[in-house]
Every structure is written in structure tokens, then in C-alpha cells.
Design a protein around this motif. Sequence first.
Motif, mmCIF file in Angstrom:
data_model
loop_
_atom_site.group_PDB
_atom_site.id
_atom_site.type_symbol
_atom_site.label_atom_id
_atom_site.label_comp_id
_atom_site.label_asym_id
_atom_site.label_seq_id
_atom_site.Cartn_x
_atom_site.Cartn_y
_atom_site.Cartn_z
ATOM 1 N N LEU A 104 15.618 -10.116 13.669
ATOM 2 C CA LEU A 104 15.793 -8.871 13.673
ATOM 3 C C LEU A 104 14.866 -8.194 12.778
ATOM 4 O O LEU A 104 14.730 -8.605 11.623
ATOM 5 C CB LEU A 104 17.123 -8.427 13.263
ATOM 6 N N ARG A 105 13.910 -7.394 13.535
ATOM 7 C CA ARG A 105 12.922 -6.641 12.659
ATOM 8 C C ARG A 105 12.914 -5.127 12.895
ATOM 9 O O ARG A 105 13.683 -4.812 14.036
ATOM 10 C CB ARG A 105 11.576 -7.166 12.991
ATOM 11 N N ASN A 106 12.608 -4.262 11.969
ATOM 12 C CA ASN A 106 12.736 -2.851 12.461
ATOM 13 C C ASN A 106 11.330 -2.250 12.797
ATOM 14 O O ASN A 106 10.113 -2.979 12.395
ATOM 15 C CB ASN A 106 13.418 -2.155 11.287
ATOM 16 N N THR A 107 11.274 -1.051 12.987
ATOM 17 C CA THR A 107 9.972 -0.363 13.323
ATOM 18 C C THR A 107 9.330 -0.196 11.977
ATOM 19 O O THR A 107 9.978 -0.072 10.934
ATOM 20 C CB THR A 107 10.341 1.141 13.924
ATOM 21 N N ILE A 108 8.023 -0.272 12.403
ATOM 22 C CA ILE A 108 7.089 0.143 11.011
ATOM 23 C C ILE A 108 6.493 1.552 10.883
ATOM 24 O O ILE A 108 5.898 1.861 10.155
ATOM 25 C CB ILE A 108 6.029 -0.710 10.960
ATOM 26 N N GLY A 109 7.073 2.454 11.981
ATOM 27 C CA GLY A 109 6.847 3.836 11.899
ATOM 28 C C GLY A 109 5.181 4.137 12.328
ATOM 29 O O GLY A 109 4.659 3.266 12.530
ATOM 30 N N LYS A 110 5.142 5.445 12.401
ATOM 31 C CA LYS A 110 3.676 5.991 12.671
ATOM 32 C C LYS A 110 3.603 7.329 11.925
ATOM 33 O O LYS A 110 4.445 8.217 12.044
ATOM 34 C CB LYS A 110 3.741 5.903 14.272
ATOM 35 N N VAL A 111 2.458 7.444 11.541
ATOM 36 C CA VAL A 111 2.270 8.571 10.582
ATOM 37 C C VAL A 111 1.086 9.459 11.404
ATOM 38 O O VAL A 111 0.346 8.797 12.124
ATOM 39 C CB VAL A 111 2.108 8.473 9.169
ATOM 40 N N PRO A 112 1.315 10.809 11.305
ATOM 41 C CA PRO A 112 0.143 11.357 12.201
ATOM 42 C C PRO A 112 -1.407 11.445 11.467
ATOM 43 O O PRO A 112 -2.281 11.685 12.276
ATOM 44 C CB PRO A 112 0.535 12.922 11.904
ATOM 45 N N GLN A 113 -1.477 11.112 10.214
ATOM 46 C CA GLN A 113 -2.670 10.995 9.573
ATOM 47 C C GLN A 113 -2.838 9.721 8.972
ATOM 48 O O GLN A 113 -1.782 9.120 8.733
ATOM 49 C CB GLN A 113 -2.940 11.977 8.395
ATOM 50 N N PRO A 114 -3.998 8.931 9.075
ATOM 51 C CA PRO A 114 -4.307 7.668 8.266
ATOM 52 C C PRO A 114 -3.703 7.597 6.934
ATOM 53 O O PRO A 114 -4.066 8.597 6.026
ATOM 54 C CB PRO A 114 -5.801 7.543 8.525
ATOM 55 N N ILE A 115 -3.132 6.520 6.718
ATOM 56 C CA ILE A 115 -2.457 6.473 5.264
ATOM 57 C C ILE A 115 -3.491 6.370 4.178
ATOM 58 O O ILE A 115 -4.839 5.813 4.445
ATOM 59 C CB ILE A 115 -1.700 5.355 4.928
ATOM 60 N N THR A 116 -3.755 6.648 3.080
ATOM 61 C CA THR A 116 -4.569 6.627 1.795
ATOM 62 C C THR A 116 -4.208 5.401 1.076
ATOM 63 O O THR A 116 -2.773 5.109 0.789
ATOM 64 C CB THR A 116 -4.549 7.714 1.078
ATOM 65 N N PRO A 117 -5.004 4.188 0.871
ATOM 66 C CA PRO A 117 -4.622 3.172 0.233
ATOM 67 C C PRO A 117 -4.211 3.380 -1.361
ATOM 68 O O PRO A 117 -4.843 4.623 -1.762
ATOM 69 C CB PRO A 117 -6.045 2.274 0.201
ATOM 70 N N PRO A 118 -3.166 2.838 -1.621
ATOM 71 C CA PRO A 118 -3.036 3.092 -3.149
ATOM 72 C C PRO A 118 -3.871 3.012 -4.201
ATOM 73 O O PRO A 118 -4.815 2.180 -4.203
ATOM 74 C CB PRO A 118 -1.938 2.116 -3.552
ATOM 75 N N GLU A 119 -3.865 3.728 -5.251
ATOM 76 C CA GLU A 119 -5.054 3.649 -6.503
ATOM 77 C C GLU A 119 -4.886 2.536 -6.934
ATOM 78 O O GLU A 119 -6.318 1.987 -7.490
ATOM 79 C CB GLU A 119 -4.765 5.024 -7.221
ATOM 80 N N THR A 120 -4.268 1.634 -7.030
ATOM 81 C CA THR A 120 -4.078 0.307 -7.755
ATOM 82 C C THR A 120 -5.038 -0.725 -6.793
ATOM 83 O O THR A 120 -5.125 -1.692 -7.217
ATOM 84 C CB THR A 120 -2.779 0.004 -7.972
ATOM 85 N N LEU A 121 -5.145 -0.365 -5.616
ATOM 86 C CA LEU A 121 -5.810 -1.368 -4.577
ATOM 87 C C LEU A 121 -7.397 -1.158 -4.539
ATOM 88 O O LEU A 121 -7.887 -0.065 -4.346
ATOM 89 C CB LEU A 121 -5.312 -1.412 -3.216
ATOM 90 N N ASN A 122 -8.174 -2.369 -4.772
ATOM 91 C CA ASN A 122 -9.385 -2.275 -4.416
ATOM 92 C C ASN A 122 -9.486 -2.839 -2.875
ATOM 93 O O ASN A 122 -9.415 -3.705 -2.135
ATOM 94 C CB ASN A 122 -10.200 -3.460 -5.101
ATOM 95 N N TYR A 123 -9.768 -1.556 -2.100
ATOM 96 C CA TYR A 123 -9.555 -1.736 -0.574
ATOM 97 C C TYR A 123 -10.627 -2.292 0.019
ATOM 98 O O TYR A 123 -10.232 -3.060 1.236
ATOM 99 C CB TYR A 123 -9.282 -0.104 0.029
ATOM 100 N N ASP A 124 -11.633 -2.454 -0.419
ATOM 101 C CA ASP A 124 -12.884 -3.265 0.243
ATOM 102 C C ASP A 124 -12.734 -4.748 0.177
ATOM 103 O O ASP A 124 -12.604 -5.341 1.069
ATOM 104 C CB ASP A 124 -13.999 -2.892 -0.662
ATOM 105 N N LEU A 125 -11.869 -5.074 -1.042
ATOM 106 C CA LEU A 125 -11.557 -6.471 -1.158
ATOM 107 C C LEU A 125 -10.381 -6.903 -0.219
ATOM 108 O O LEU A 125 -10.207 -7.916 0.149
ATOM 109 C CB LEU A 125 -11.284 -6.883 -2.696
ATOM 110 N N TRP A 126 -9.457 -5.898 -0.227
ATOM 111 C CA TRP A 126 -8.365 -6.049 0.669
ATOM 112 C C TRP A 126 -8.604 -6.305 2.043
ATOM 113 O O TRP A 126 -8.128 -7.383 2.698
ATOM 114 C CB TRP A 126 -7.247 -4.870 0.660
#
Length: 477
Positions: free
Chosen positions: A182-204
Motif C-alpha cells: 500500500l502506497r500513497n500519492t506523492i502529490g504534484k505542485v504547480p511550480q518546480p520544487i527548490t532543493p533544500p539548502e543543505t543539499l549539494n544538488y549537482d552531486l545529488w
Amino acid sequence: MTSRRAFITQSALAFTALSASRVLGANEKIRVASIGLGGQGNGNAGRMAKVPGVEIVYLCDPDTKALDRAKKAFPNAKTTQDLRKVMEDKDVDAVVVSTCNHWHVLASIWAIQAGKDVYVEKPISHNIWEGRKLVEAARKYNRIVQGGTQQRSDPLQDEIKAFLDSGAIGKIKYVRCNHYSLRNTIGKVPQPITPPETLNYDLWLGPAKDEPIYREKLHYDWHWNWNTGNGEMGNWGPHILDDLRNVVFRDKVPLPKRVIAGGGRFAWNDAGETPNTHFAYMDTGDIPVIVDFHNLPRQKGVKAPDVYLRRRTGAFLIIECEGGYYTGSRGGGTAYDAEGKKLHTFKGDGGKTHAANFISAMRSRKPSDLKGEIEAIHYSSAWCHLANTSFRLGQKYVREQAEAAVKGFQPWNDVIADFHEHLVKNELDASTLDIKIGPMLELDVAKETFIGDTATPEALALLTREYRKGYEMPKEV
């Protein structure tokens, strides 16, 4: 910091010196780095740390929040967001790769080229081509590389094999591999999310495309987008299909000869791309295999996963034989005769010694000592990629055409009937849904590629992927 291309070249050249300077004694401490520190990564680090003679010396995750959390359990370990620093550290003997799926192979190959042994989570690859590259790297550099399908280390597996070989329930007719979670929806937002400040997004991102993300959460729910994950087929599938390959086929069937899959993502209307209802047929040339995954509930409004024939609740592996059947999941199973009388109950440990098996093989330097040696687990992951590929190539579903795709095999019609019943119980009208059925893909098993009419440019392209600049997979490892 060295460039990635220079890093790979330098690491390969340095391999002989590194390995020669670090020959493990029987009682010598083995120093392990844990790369990727989500739930599974922390769990893997903890399991490795419990093996006698092992020390977690390095923690790596592109998100400092994850690093800070893991540091509490391993306060003496070094930390970094950049996995290249781990590869450059001569004090690290082995790495545990528990990253997002799209990083599994590149991180593992970099480690291998730097003279380190590797334990890599399932699926061991994001696509079939790169999985083969990982096997090639393990062979070329003579590294110990274990796949994270821990059920391989459960003594239960050998007990089931012996029971099947005894002839107590006769010859195997076909196998059904299920996973109903059993899983749930992951939702959908109208604008692209911003990666958290704690994350090196390029490396992710690493090898993955830099594309907008519209789901609500960055972490974990990457499983349900093709750019970074492989859906439920790539999440639970490697465990279940590895059980199949080990218990039923004894690793003698590397890949199926033909595969067809169908299904879709229903009810949620979210940012996910992978199916939440997925069924497949796999023709091995011998024992046919059916795969069926559901993430929607047993019926609308009921907070419980689906079941198969009710008597087999929670079953992953159902082996139908001429004189009965076996049904089991992680850590246990039961064999019945043709009338449903219980013949034998099997109890295992779910593979608790898998980490210890990896460490033991590191000491012996014998890949044959591994329960999950990388080539075997490459194949098990590839079965899942094939089911995903057929689905992704899918066209509009017509039930009669889907049934006709596999002639003379009633279990295929049964799984389609189960699919429609599942939709009805969730109050979904099949005529209004975006249901897909893919082509019957034909394979050249030895070459791990498609042949015949299904060897289209679109199909062949899904055997690999486009790699982001700076994080390309090496064609020659």
C-alpha cells in the motif's frame, strides 16, 4: 579538486599500487565508507558495523542534514558531501553504495577503479547496459562486489531448493511473483520544487538529467520518476525476481527470452511516472513467469494492501507445481499439496548474514564466496528493467489484444482478470484510464539486447540512458 575524467584515469592507474599496499589479514580491521545515508543507507551502515572487525570510517551524502544524522551513530567517522573524496582516501577498504538508483553503478565503478571492494544496493543498476559495465569493472580490477539482495544469504533458500528437488509437489508448471504494498500519492505542485539548502544538488543529480521536479518531496520519492528511479518493479522486484532466479532457475537462466508488460498509474493524478499497477509475462523457454505488482488498496476506502487468492496473503513467490504449490516471502514460506493441505513450513532469517558474507569474501578474496555476486544480481535487476522497458514502450491497452499476446497460457489471462478486478474494487473505470500494454520484447540473451521487430530505436535507447556532462558512464571501464 581533480576533474571527474582525470579522477577516473588516475584511480585506474593507481589501482595496482593501492591494492598491493593493502592486503587484508584474517583479523585485520576492515574500514568501510557508507555512501548515501537515507533509511536504507543508515541501515546498511549499522549492519556492516555489527560485523566483527569492521569499522565505519567515512560517511558520505550530498545532504548535510543526512550527514549530521548519521554522524550521531558514527561520531568518529569522517564526513563529506562529495563521494570522490571517499574514493581518494587510501584508508577506505570498501564502500557501501546506498544512493538513489541512478548513482549505483557510477559510484561503484569509481570505487572499484580506486581499488576498493563494493556492496551496492538493489537494483544494482539504473539500466541494463550500465549493469554490465559494473560486472566488467569487477572482473577487470578483481574486486569483491556484492549486490544488496540479502535474501540470498537466508538459509531458507537452500531448504526450498531441496524440497522442490525432492519431488514432493512434482514438476514446476509456472511461477507467479507478486508484490502488493500500500502506497500513497506523492502529490504534484504547480511550480518546480527548490532543493533544500543543505543539499549539494549537482552531486545529488550526478548522472541524471537536470529536469524540474514537481513532486512534493525530493528524497525517497525519486523512486517514482524514471530519471532517478525504477518504480516498484525496480524497488521490490530485484528481491523477488532474485528469489525466483536463485530458487527456481538456480541462476541458469540469466534473462528471459521474451517479455511483455502492462499497467499504469491510476487514481493519484500526481507527479509520479512509474506504474502503481504493473503486470508482466516472462518467457524463459522453460518455466513461464508472471509478475504482478499493486500499490492501490484491496478496495477503495480499505487501508490494506491487495491479496492473491486470499489464502496466500503477503506472498512474493508462488511456485505452482503439478502436485501442489509453494508460497513464501522474506524469511518464510509454506508448501501445500494439490488439495491445499499443508506439507511443510519453512522459516528463515531474511538474510541477516548478508553483510557478514560480504566481509568474509573480502578476507578470502574469492568472489565465489559471495552469496550475491555481482553478475547474478545484475541479471536479477535486468529482469526488472525489461518489465519496465516494455511498459514504457506501451500503447493504448485493449484487453482482447493483451490476452492474445500470450496464447495458450491461462495464468496470463488470470493476471489480466485480476488487474481488472483490482480496478473495479478501487472504483476505477478501465474505459477512462490511461492503461498501457507494451510490445512483446525479444532478446538476444547473450548480448543483452533486443532483436527482431522489437529492436526499435526507442527500445534500444532504453537499454541505457543519456548521462549528464561530467558524470558520464565510461564505455571502457
